[in-house]
Scaffold this motif. Structure first.
Motif, PDB file in Angstrom:
ATOM      1  N   VAL A 165       0.686  -1.118   0.163  1.00 54.75           N
ATOM      2  CA  VAL A 165      -0.038  -0.058  -0.037  1.00 54.75           C
ATOM      3  C   VAL A 165       0.790   1.294  -0.009  1.00 54.75           C
ATOM      4  O   VAL A 165       0.543   2.250  -0.631  1.00 54.75           O
ATOM      5  CB  VAL A 165      -0.961  -0.151   1.197  1.00 54.75           C
ATOM      6  CG1 VAL A 165      -1.612   1.401   1.392  1.00 54.75           C
ATOM      7  CG2 VAL A 165      -2.110  -1.027   1.125  1.00 54.75           C
ATOM      8  N   ALA A 166       1.895   1.119   0.670  1.00 56.41           N
ATOM      9  CA  ALA A 166       2.686   2.393   0.930  1.00 56.41           C
ATOM     10  C   ALA A 166       3.373   2.625  -0.321  1.00 56.41           C
ATOM     11  O   ALA A 166       3.555   3.836  -0.987  1.00 56.41           O
ATOM     12  CB  ALA A 166       3.854   2.224   1.865  1.00 56.41           C
ATOM     13  N   LEU A 173       1.682   9.209  -5.919  1.00 54.13           N
ATOM     14  CA  LEU A 173       1.906  10.769  -5.711  1.00 54.13           C
ATOM     15  C   LEU A 173       3.221  11.287  -6.546  1.00 54.13           C
ATOM     16  O   LEU A 173       3.220  12.474  -6.948  1.00 54.13           O
ATOM     17  CB  LEU A 173       1.874  10.974  -4.416  1.00 54.13           C
ATOM     18  CG  LEU A 173       0.668  10.654  -3.686  1.00 54.13           C
ATOM     19  CD1 LEU A 173       0.616  10.682  -2.120  1.00 54.13           C
ATOM     20  CD2 LEU A 173      -0.411  11.841  -3.953  1.00 54.13           C
ATOM     21  N   VAL A 174       4.335  10.219  -6.647  1.00 56.04           N
ATOM     22  CA  VAL A 174       5.537  10.752  -7.009  1.00 56.04           C
ATOM     23  C   VAL A 174       5.289  11.070  -8.565  1.00 56.04           C
ATOM     24  O   VAL A 174       5.841  12.129  -9.146  1.00 56.04           O
ATOM     25  CB  VAL A 174       6.648   9.788  -6.934  1.00 56.04           C
ATOM     26  CG1 VAL A 174       7.959  10.009  -7.969  1.00 56.04           C
ATOM     27  CG2 VAL A 174       6.902   9.846  -5.574  1.00 56.04           C
ATOM     28  N   ILE A 189       5.657  16.484  -3.072  1.00 57.15           N
ATOM     29  CA  ILE A 189       6.848  15.295  -2.406  1.00 57.15           C
ATOM     30  C   ILE A 189       6.867  15.300  -0.964  1.00 57.15           C
ATOM     31  O   ILE A 189       6.622  14.337  -0.125  1.00 57.15           O
ATOM     32  CB  ILE A 189       8.306  15.688  -2.770  1.00 57.15           C
ATOM     33  CG1 ILE A 189       8.131  15.187  -4.278  1.00 57.15           C
ATOM     34  CG2 ILE A 189       9.146  14.744  -2.073  1.00 57.15           C
ATOM     35  CD1 ILE A 189       9.606  15.418  -5.079  1.00 57.15           C
ATOM     36  N   ALA A 190       6.779  16.470  -0.412  1.00 64.78           N
ATOM     37  CA  ALA A 190       6.462  16.952   0.917  1.00 64.78           C
ATOM     38  C   ALA A 190       5.265  16.249   1.399  1.00 64.78           C
ATOM     39  O   ALA A 190       5.205  15.464   2.633  1.00 64.78           O
ATOM     40  CB  ALA A 190       6.580  18.244   1.480  1.00 64.78           C
ATOM     41  N   LEU A 196       3.182   9.104   4.057  1.00 66.69           N
ATOM     42  CA  LEU A 196       3.823   7.704   4.251  1.00 66.69           C
ATOM     43  C   LEU A 196       4.031   7.671   5.851  1.00 66.69           C
ATOM     44  O   LEU A 196       3.802   6.441   6.516  1.00 66.69           O
ATOM     45  CB  LEU A 196       4.916   7.385   3.502  1.00 66.69           C
ATOM     46  CG  LEU A 196       4.762   7.401   2.022  1.00 66.69           C
ATOM     47  CD1 LEU A 196       6.180   7.488   1.561  1.00 66.69           C
ATOM     48  CD2 LEU A 196       4.095   6.019   1.822  1.00 66.69           C
ATOM     49  N   ARG A 197       4.346   8.674   6.309  1.00 65.71           N
ATOM     50  CA  ARG A 197       4.821   8.550   7.720  1.00 65.71           C
ATOM     51  C   ARG A 197       3.403   8.484   8.671  1.00 65.71           C
ATOM     52  O   ARG A 197       3.459   7.675   9.663  1.00 65.71           O
ATOM     53  CB  ARG A 197       5.315   9.977   8.272  1.00 65.71           C
ATOM     54  CG  ARG A 197       6.772  10.218   7.784  1.00 65.71           C
ATOM     55  CD  ARG A 197       7.363  11.560   8.021  1.00 65.71           C
ATOM     56  NE  ARG A 197       8.995  11.616   7.884  1.00 65.71           N
ATOM     57  CZ  ARG A 197       9.744  12.537   7.963  1.00 65.71           C
ATOM     58  NH1 ARG A 197       9.014  13.927   8.075  1.00 65.71           N
ATOM     59  NH2 ARG A 197      10.952  12.482   7.319  1.00 65.71           N
ATOM     60  N   ALA A 198       2.352   9.187   8.446  1.00 70.53           N
ATOM     61  CA  ALA A 198       1.111   8.913   9.201  1.00 70.53           C
ATOM     62  C   ALA A 198       0.793   7.589   8.972  1.00 70.53           C
ATOM     63  O   ALA A 198       0.225   6.909   9.852  1.00 70.53           O
ATOM     64  CB  ALA A 198       0.256   9.994   8.513  1.00 70.53           C
ATOM     65  N   TYR A 199       0.566   7.027   7.666  1.00 68.03           N
ATOM     66  CA  TYR A 199       0.305   5.827   7.376  1.00 68.03           C
ATOM     67  C   TYR A 199       0.941   4.707   8.266  1.00 68.03           C
ATOM     68  O   TYR A 199       0.581   3.753   8.864  1.00 68.03           O
ATOM     69  CB  TYR A 199       0.070   5.264   5.900  1.00 68.03           C
ATOM     70  CG  TYR A 199      -0.161   4.095   5.623  1.00 68.03           C
ATOM     71  CD1 TYR A 199      -1.459   3.412   5.851  1.00 68.03           C
ATOM     72  CD2 TYR A 199       0.809   3.020   4.946  1.00 68.03           C
ATOM     73  CE1 TYR A 199      -1.592   2.110   5.508  1.00 68.03           C
ATOM     74  CE2 TYR A 199       0.584   1.719   4.723  1.00 68.03           C
ATOM     75  CZ  TYR A 199      -0.985   1.096   4.967  1.00 68.03           C
ATOM     76  OH  TYR A 199      -1.286   0.003   4.534  1.00 68.03           O
TER      77      TYR A 199
END
Length: 205
Positions: A165-166, A173-174, A189-190, A196-199
């Motif tokens: 998923v990540a 998004l990229v 990108i930010a 990603l960090r939250a997920y």
């Protein structure tokens, strides 16, 4: 010498060093020409001329340009995994945020600098614009095996699903970031990094 693709992508695997070096030149030429002329105008003859090898040498390894692009994609993946591994070797074991930054940063670096990468990356954009699931699954599987040991986790079904998923989310998004700006829109990108960090935090913290 840079690694060559796994033998399954080739008509014949190189055995001697000289043959492996010739294969490397062929793939380097393919990558450069992809940037210059695109996939549709790419030809095995042009690759042979750029690589300085007989056309028969190209056909010794590849039946057509699609097989050559696939082999380039496999080499890209091997080089990407090497780059991430080198970053992880310098990071503190178990730091999943540093690992995530390495995974994203090295992908962005290759998008910006690796010849032919914008068209081929890990094999999911040829024909141009055609994106398939298999390459992202292959990437997430490789990252799961690599990161599980670094994070002290078991590479079980749950972890594989989380990383898939990540990878799928980051990939989408990229691609958006590079459609907005050829160098990658920094704001997108930010946002990708924060998403990603939250997920991942709910699983890896």
């Amino acid at each position: 010498m840079k690694p060559v693709p796994h033998a399954t992508s080739l008509r014949r695997a190189p055995v001697q060093r000289r043959s492996a070096e010739r294969l490397t030149r062929i793939l380097d030429a393919c990558a450069g020409l992809l940037d210059e002329v695109g996939y549709d105008a790419l030809s095995t003859r042009a690759v042979a001329q750029r690589a300085g090898v007989p056309i028969g040498s190209v056909y010794r390894f590849f039946g057509n340009k699609r097989e050559m692009a696939d082999a380039l994609a496999q080499r890209n993946l091997e080089r990407y995994v090497e780059r991430v591994t080198e970053r992880l070797d310098r990071a503190r074991a178990g730091d999943w945020r540093a690992a995530m930054d390495a995974v994203l940063d090295e992908y962005l670096a290759m998008k910006r600098t690796a010849p032919g990468f914008s068209l081929v990356d890990f094999g999911n954009q040829i024909p141009v614009g055609c994106r398939h699931d298999e390459p992202n699954t292959r990437v997430s599987d490789r990252l799961t095996e690599l990161l599980a040991g670094y994070l002290g986790r078991t590479p079980d079904t749950d972890l594989r699903r989380v990383f898939l998923v990540a990878v799928e989310s980051a990939d989408t998004l990229v691609q958006l970031a590079f459609r907005i700006d050829p160098e990658g829109d920094e704001a997108i990108i930010a946002e990708t990094r924060e998403l990603l960090r939250a997920y991942l935090a709910r699983v890896l913290d």
